[in-house]
Design a protein around this motif. Structure first.
Motif, PDB file in Angstrom:
ATOM      1  N   MET A  97       0.831  -1.211   0.000  1.00 55.68           N
ATOM      2  CA  MET A  97       0.000   0.000   0.000  1.00 55.68           C
ATOM      3  C   MET A  97       0.863   1.258   0.000  1.00 55.68           C
ATOM      4  SD  MET A  97      -3.251  -1.166   2.295  1.00 55.68           S
ATOM      5  CE  MET A  97      -4.051   0.428   2.207  1.00 55.68           C
ATOM      6  N   GLN A  98       1.997   1.231   0.679  1.00 57.89           N
ATOM      7  CA  GLN A  98       2.919   2.376   0.632  1.00 57.89           C
ATOM      8  C   GLN A  98       3.444   2.558  -0.792  1.00 57.89           C
ATOM      9  OE1 GLN A  98       5.891   1.385   3.543  1.00 57.89           O
ATOM     10  NE2 GLN A  98       4.738   2.297   5.223  1.00 57.89           N
ATOM     11  N   LYS A  99       3.790   1.463  -1.406  1.00 59.31           N
ATOM     12  CA  LYS A  99       4.370   1.469  -2.755  1.00 59.31           C
ATOM     13  C   LYS A  99       3.367   1.959  -3.801  1.00 59.31           C
ATOM     14  CE  LYS A  99       6.587  -1.983  -5.730  1.00 59.31           C
ATOM     15  NZ  LYS A  99       7.006  -3.382  -5.775  1.00 59.31           N
ATOM     16  N   TRP A 100       2.077   1.637  -3.594  1.00 60.55           N
ATOM     17  CA  TRP A 100       1.050   1.948  -4.590  1.00 60.55           C
ATOM     18  C   TRP A 100       0.088   3.028  -4.131  1.00 60.55           C
ATOM     19  CZ3 TRP A 100       0.489  -3.901  -4.505  1.00 60.55           C
ATOM     20  CH2 TRP A 100       1.517  -4.479  -5.245  1.00 60.55           C
ATOM     21  N   ASN A 101       0.587   3.965  -3.352  1.00 60.48           N
ATOM     22  CA  ASN A 101      -0.199   5.128  -2.967  1.00 60.48           C
ATOM     23  C   ASN A 101      -1.531   4.765  -2.301  1.00 60.48           C
ATOM     24  OD1 ASN A 101      -0.397   7.918  -2.730  1.00 60.48           O
ATOM     25  ND2 ASN A 101      -1.495   8.125  -4.666  1.00 60.48           N
ATOM     26  N   GLY A 102      -1.486   3.818  -1.390  1.00 63.28           N
ATOM     27  CA  GLY A 102      -2.671   3.467  -0.605  1.00 63.28           C
ATOM     28  C   GLY A 102      -3.598   2.444  -1.221  1.00 63.28           C
ATOM     29  N   HIS A 103      -3.253   1.907  -2.367  1.00 61.07           N
ATOM     30  CA  HIS A 103      -4.142   0.948  -3.029  1.00 61.07           C
ATOM     31  C   HIS A 103      -3.924  -0.474  -2.503  1.00 61.07           C
ATOM     32  CE1 HIS A 103      -5.961   3.603  -5.960  1.00 61.07           C
ATOM     33  NE2 HIS A 103      -4.783   4.205  -6.016  1.00 61.07           N
ATOM     34  N   LEU A 104      -4.960  -1.030  -1.929  1.00 63.48           N
ATOM     35  CA  LEU A 104      -4.951  -2.434  -1.512  1.00 63.48           C
ATOM     36  C   LEU A 104      -5.174  -3.322  -2.727  1.00 63.48           C
ATOM     37  CD1 LEU A 104      -5.030  -4.681   0.659  1.00 63.48           C
ATOM     38  CD2 LEU A 104      -7.485  -4.214   0.887  1.00 63.48           C
TER      39      LEU A 104
END
Length: 141
Positions: A97-104
């Motif tokens: 989620m950190q890597k993808w701007n909060g996307h689960l």
């Protein structure tokens, strides 16, 4: 994970929850992932793209530490112990989620069940589980 990222889109009350309540949302996510990955059988194994997928969350046996982004939440062979594997998965989700701007839910997720375009088509089921949870979205009378 504490901020919730896109989980806020499916769990309307998330931002208002206490830390303990937020942790219960993640327990729901872990439970649904384990259900789809292993039918909640802690010792099931399958052929994975990088060797043997093992345990509740079908982590790559012996390679678990490669997927937490260096956070130290996953150790070698942690997939064999459900409690330790759950902590590992939370670390992996936090990193993703950190890597993808909060996307689960991301098409590059470690788990196919969290990929919107995944072969299993389970990402939408997990989103619905969050949306239909009375804990996340209480029904008004």
């Amino acid at each position: 994970l504490v901020n919730g990222g896109e989980v806020n889109s499916y769990c309307r009350n998330y931002s208002l929850m206490s830390l303990r309540q937020k942790s219960l949302v993640w327990v729901l996510v872990l439970a649904v992932v384990a259900h789809y990955e292993s039918s909640c059988k802690p010792h099931v194994q399958a052929k994975g793209p990088h060797g043997t997928a093992n345990g509740l969350y079908q982590l790559h046996l012996g390679l678990e530490q490669e997927y937490d982004g260096g956070q130290g939440t996953c150790g070698r062979n942690t997939s064999s112990n459900p409690e330790v594997a759950s902590s590992c998965v939370l670390g992996m989700l936090n990193f993703q989620m950190q890597k993808w701007n909060g996307h689960l839910f991301n098409n590059k997720s470690y788990w196919d069940v969290l990929r919107p375009n995944g072969a299993s088509h389970r990402a939408f089921d997990i989103q619905k589980a969050l949306m239909h949870s009375n804990f996340c979205n209480p029904k008004t009378m």
